[in-house]
Design a protein around this motif. Structure first.
Motif, PDB file in Angstrom:
ATOM      1  N   GLU A  37       0.841  -1.202   0.000  1.00 58.00           N
ATOM      2  CA  GLU A  37       0.000   0.000   0.000  1.00 58.00           C
ATOM      3  C   GLU A  37       0.875   1.252   0.000  1.00 58.00           C
ATOM      4  OE1 GLU A  37      -0.449  -2.569   2.179  1.00 58.00           O
ATOM      5  OE2 GLU A  37      -2.233  -3.438   1.273  1.00 58.00           O
ATOM      6  N   GLU A  38       1.916   1.240   0.821  1.00 59.96           N
ATOM      7  CA  GLU A  38       2.842   2.364   0.862  1.00 59.96           C
ATOM      8  C   GLU A  38       3.613   2.490  -0.453  1.00 59.96           C
ATOM      9  OE1 GLU A  38       4.949   2.809   4.874  1.00 59.96           O
ATOM     10  OE2 GLU A  38       4.121   0.763   4.911  1.00 59.96           O
ATOM     11  N   ALA A  39       3.924   1.360  -1.065  1.00 60.99           N
ATOM     12  CA  ALA A  39       4.623   1.380  -2.351  1.00 60.99           C
ATOM     13  C   ALA A  39       3.751   2.029  -3.425  1.00 60.99           C
ATOM     14  CB  ALA A  39       5.021  -0.035  -2.758  1.00 60.99           C
ATOM     15  N   VAL A  40       2.459   1.716  -3.414  1.00 60.23           N
ATOM     16  CA  VAL A  40       1.533   2.326  -4.375  1.00 60.23           C
ATOM     17  C   VAL A  40       1.473   3.835  -4.148  1.00 60.23           C
ATOM     18  CG1 VAL A  40      -0.907   2.483  -5.041  1.00 60.23           C
ATOM     19  CG2 VAL A  40       0.187   0.239  -4.803  1.00 60.23           C
ATOM     20  N   GLU A  41       1.424   4.248  -2.889  1.00 58.71           N
ATOM     21  CA  GLU A  41       1.407   5.687  -2.582  1.00 58.71           C
ATOM     22  C   GLU A  41       2.681   6.368  -3.082  1.00 58.71           C
ATOM     23  OE1 GLU A  41       0.706   6.292   1.596  1.00 58.71           O
ATOM     24  OE2 GLU A  41      -1.078   5.005   1.556  1.00 58.71           O
ATOM     25  N   ALA A  42       3.814   5.710  -2.904  1.00 56.82           N
ATOM     26  CA  ALA A  42       5.086   6.287  -3.355  1.00 56.82           C
ATOM     27  C   ALA A  42       5.152   6.389  -4.874  1.00 56.82           C
ATOM     28  CB  ALA A  42       6.258   5.464  -2.816  1.00 56.82           C
ATOM     29  N   THR A  43       4.565   5.424  -5.581  1.00 57.82           N
ATOM     30  CA  THR A  43       4.556   5.532  -7.051  1.00 57.82           C
ATOM     31  C   THR A  43       3.652   6.677  -7.488  1.00 57.82           C
ATOM     32  OG1 THR A  43       2.830   3.836  -7.267  1.00 57.82           O
ATOM     33  CG2 THR A  43       5.115   3.107  -7.533  1.00 57.82           C
ATOM     34  N   ALA A  44       2.572   6.910  -6.761  1.00 53.85           N
ATOM     35  CA  ALA A  44       1.706   8.047  -7.077  1.00 53.85           C
ATOM     36  C   ALA A  44       2.462   9.354  -6.882  1.00 53.85           C
ATOM     37  CB  ALA A  44       0.447   8.013  -6.214  1.00 53.85           C
ATOM     38  N   GLU A  45       3.254   9.436  -5.824  1.00 58.58           N
ATOM     39  CA  GLU A  45       4.094  10.619  -5.599  1.00 58.58           C
ATOM     40  C   GLU A  45       5.106  10.775  -6.736  1.00 58.58           C
ATOM     41  OE1 GLU A  45       4.210  13.045  -3.191  1.00 58.58           O
ATOM     42  OE2 GLU A  45       2.330  12.274  -2.394  1.00 58.58           O
ATOM     43  N   ALA A  46       5.689   9.670  -7.162  1.00 61.46           N
ATOM     44  CA  ALA A  46       6.658   9.719  -8.264  1.00 61.46           C
ATOM     45  C   ALA A  46       6.006  10.251  -9.534  1.00 61.46           C
ATOM     46  CB  ALA A  46       7.260   8.339  -8.512  1.00 61.46           C
ATOM     47  N   LYS A  47       4.799   9.759  -9.831  1.00 57.26           N
ATOM     48  CA  LYS A  47       4.090  10.243 -11.031  1.00 57.26           C
ATOM     49  C   LYS A  47       3.819  11.734 -10.933  1.00 57.26           C
ATOM     50  CE  LYS A  47       0.644   7.463 -10.902  1.00 57.26           C
ATOM     51  NZ  LYS A  47      -0.595   6.750 -11.142  1.00 57.26           N
ATOM     52  N   GLN A  48       3.387  12.167  -9.764  1.00 58.04           N
ATOM     53  CA  GLN A  48       3.075  13.586  -9.568  1.00 58.04           C
ATOM     54  C   GLN A  48       4.326  14.442  -9.749  1.00 58.04           C
ATOM     55  OE1 GLN A  48       1.319  14.482  -5.790  1.00 58.04           O
ATOM     56  NE2 GLN A  48       1.294  16.667  -6.163  1.00 58.04           N
ATOM     57  N   HIS A  49       5.448  14.016  -9.187  1.00 56.02           N
ATOM     58  CA  HIS A  49       6.680  14.785  -9.294  1.00 56.02           C
ATOM     59  C   HIS A  49       7.251  14.748 -10.712  1.00 56.02           C
ATOM     60  CE1 HIS A  49       6.449  15.037  -4.999  1.00 56.02           C
ATOM     61  NE2 HIS A  49       7.587  15.703  -4.925  1.00 56.02           N
ATOM     62  N   ALA A  50       7.051  13.644 -11.409  1.00 52.66           N
ATOM     63  CA  ALA A  50       7.550  13.555 -12.784  1.00 52.66           C
ATOM     64  C   ALA A  50       6.758  14.479 -13.688  1.00 52.66           C
ATOM     65  CB  ALA A  50       7.477  12.116 -13.290  1.00 52.66           C
ATOM     66  N   GLY A  51       5.444  14.522 -13.460  1.00 53.51           N
ATOM     67  CA  GLY A  51       4.574  15.398 -14.247  1.00 53.51           C
ATOM     68  C   GLY A  51       4.730  15.171 -15.738  1.00 53.51           C
ATOM     69  N   GLU A  52       4.431  16.189 -16.484  1.00 46.69           N
ATOM     70  CA  GLU A  52       4.547  16.101 -17.939  1.00 46.69           C
ATOM     71  C   GLU A  52       5.977  16.320 -18.392  1.00 46.69           C
ATOM     72  OE1 GLU A  52       1.659  18.506 -19.916  1.00 46.69           O
ATOM     73  OE2 GLU A  52       0.057  17.842 -18.593  1.00 46.69           O
ATOM     74  N   GLY A  53       6.820  16.806 -17.503  1.00 48.62           N
ATOM     75  CA  GLY A  53       8.204  17.083 -17.867  1.00 48.62           C
ATOM     76  C   GLY A  53       9.035  15.835 -18.093  1.00 48.62           C
ATOM     77  N   ASN A  54       8.609  14.730 -17.549  1.00 47.33           N
ATOM     78  CA  ASN A  54       9.353  13.485 -17.715  1.00 47.33           C
ATOM     79  C   ASN A  54       8.360  12.342 -17.911  1.00 47.33           C
ATOM     80  OD1 ASN A  54      11.060  11.271 -17.612  1.00 47.33           O
ATOM     81  ND2 ASN A  54      12.368  12.165 -16.049  1.00 47.33           N
ATOM     82  N   ALA A  55       7.821  12.273 -19.096  1.00 41.27           N
ATOM     83  CA  ALA A  55       6.796  11.274 -19.412  1.00 41.27           C
ATOM     84  C   ALA A  55       7.317   9.848 -19.245  1.00 41.27           C
ATOM     85  CB  ALA A  55       6.265  11.487 -20.822  1.00 41.27           C
ATOM     86  N   GLN A  56       8.572   9.624 -19.569  1.00 40.44           N
ATOM     87  CA  GLN A  56       9.134   8.272 -19.466  1.00 40.44           C
ATOM     88  C   GLN A  56       9.151   7.810 -18.004  1.00 40.44           C
ATOM     89  OE1 GLN A  56      13.115   7.875 -20.974  1.00 40.44           O
ATOM     90  NE2 GLN A  56      13.056   5.651 -20.898  1.00 40.44           N
ATOM     91  N   LEU A  57       9.554   8.691 -17.110  1.00 44.20           N
ATOM     92  CA  LEU A  57       9.574   8.346 -15.692  1.00 44.20           C
ATOM     93  C   LEU A  57       8.156   8.161 -15.156  1.00 44.20           C
ATOM     94  CD1 LEU A  57      11.388   7.833 -13.260  1.00 44.20           C
ATOM     95  CD2 LEU A  57      11.286  10.267 -12.772  1.00 44.20           C
TER      96      LEU A  57
END
Length: 105
Positions: A62-82
């Motif tokens: 559950e925490e891992a899923v939350e961390a991936t959501a944070e990663a997606k948010q921080h990557a934003g549109e500036g780093n689509a690959q990440l």
């Protein structure tokens, strides 16, 4: 080199996701991520992604899923690959599967 952020993150990634059982250590991966966070108080998308892999290795999905959501948010549109990689890992962790990859971060 505990003072070099990319080194800490790569080592944490290896400890969290290596397919070789003897090299994986989720607890050590978390320690390395925490060390990285001292060098980078505003955690980047990469740091969140590494943390997610480490949490999944420890069975904390559950925490891992939350961390991936944070990663997606921080990557934003500036780093689509990440952002895409974060989405793929989020899906894996939702299935309660840890990452087993020989791919570098």
């Amino acid at each position: 080199r505990p003072d070099v952020l990319p080194v800490l993150l790569q080592l944490a990634w290896l400890r969290a996701s290596c397919p070789e059982d003897s090299l994986r250590d989720g607890a050590r991966a978390i320690q390395l991520v925490e060390m990285a966070r001292t060098l980078e108080p505003q955690a980047s998308a990469v740091t969140h992604l590494v943390a997610a892999a480490a949490l999944a290795e420890l069975g904390r999905f559950e925490e891992a899923v939350e961390a991936t959501a944070e990663a997606k948010q921080h990557a934003g549109e500036g780093n689509a690959q990440l952002a895409q990689r974060a989405l793929a890992l989020e899906n894996l962790f939702r299935l309660r599967q840890p990452l087993r990859s020989g791919e570098p971060l």
